[in-house]
Write a protein that holds these residues in place. Sequence first.
Motif, PDB file in Angstrom:
ATOM      1  N   TRP A  17      -1.576  10.279   3.183  1.00 61.36           N
ATOM      2  CA  TRP A  17      -2.579  10.850   2.286  1.00 61.36           C
ATOM      3  C   TRP A  17      -1.934  11.380   0.998  1.00 61.36           C
TER       4      TRP A  17
ATOM      5  N   CYS B  56      -6.955   8.843  -0.792  1.00 62.90           N
ATOM      6  CA  CYS B  56      -5.671   8.732  -0.100  1.00 62.90           C
ATOM      7  C   CYS B  56      -4.675   8.074  -1.042  1.00 62.90           C
TER       8      CYS B  56
ATOM      9  N   GLN C  21      -1.980   6.670  -0.153  1.00 66.72           N
ATOM     10  CA  GLN C  21      -1.368   5.540   0.580  1.00 66.72           C
ATOM     11  C   GLN C  21       0.149   5.508   0.412  1.00 66.72           C
TER      12      GLN C  21
HETATM   13  S1  SF4 Z   1      -3.251   4.854   4.490  1.00 72.69           S
HETATM   14 FE1  SF4 Z   1      -5.120   3.603   4.518  1.00 72.69          FE
HETATM   15  S2  SF4 Z   1      -6.006   3.860   6.568  1.00 72.69           S
HETATM   16 FE2  SF4 Z   1      -4.494   5.520   6.252  1.00 72.69          FE
HETATM   17  S3  SF4 Z   1      -5.719   7.230   5.497  1.00 72.69           S
HETATM   18 FE3  SF4 Z   1      -4.927   6.133   3.710  1.00 72.69          FE
HETATM   19  S4  SF4 Z   1      -6.543   4.671   3.149  1.00 72.69           S
HETATM   20 FE4  SF4 Z   1      -6.959   5.384   5.242  1.00 72.69          FE
END
Ligand code: SF4
Length: 221
Positions: free
Chosen positions: A157, A212, A214
């Motif tokens: 996140w 997020c 990522q």
């Molecule tokens: S990495 Fe992908 S699956 Fe995981 S919380 Fe972030 S957007 Fe969602």
Amino acid sequence: MPKKLLDIDQAIRLIRTAVRPFPKAAMFELAEEGFNSPFEQLIACIISIRTYDEVSLPTARQLFARARTPADISQLSIDEIDALIRECSFHERKAPQIQAIARRVVDEYGGALPCDREVLLSFAGVGPKCANLALGIACGEPYISVDVHVHRVTNRWGYVSATTPERTLAALEAKLPRPYWVEINRLLVPFGKHLCTGNLPHCSTCPVLDMCQQVGVTARR
Ligand code: SF4
């Protein structure tokens, strides 16, 4: 364009809905079945270390069907405990640890494990993850339990930036609102198992995609 930062209140609300179809995290499931004393939660957590929920849940139930109080477990031999928990990983090491905990609870605490973090952490085989989970679920005390899922998801996140679960715990203690301290584990274990998976997380259908960062995600679904 950079993404908006994670709004934790909104993320928690969205994830509560997202994980509803999935099985509950093992300790929360056991608590709902009535195995909700600090001792039962601690022993079940030891059984679950490095073991899939699909194995640790029936293993904990099998042990508790035979003996579930410190007094009852203290009467079992290490071989008997080992036979009851032999499906879980490291059962040879966990069996003497479980017997030792049961005996100390009988000898030193009158047969009931107190809700005392120092006491829990003084047992061999018990680290912050299990101590905090037992205190959170069985004692209703605000403690965060950081397992691989909580560590991975909160770092992806961008909510925290920490290289180990221990550092993630410290970072969450400084940042996460207290009402979520126990719930974060309950939500992110199924979320991490089924949506934000270790490999190829399901980002395209993730409810928190728009907030997020990522972090470290190179391949996704
Ligand atoms: S990495 Fe992908 S699956 Fe995981 S919380 Fe972030 S957007 Fe969602």
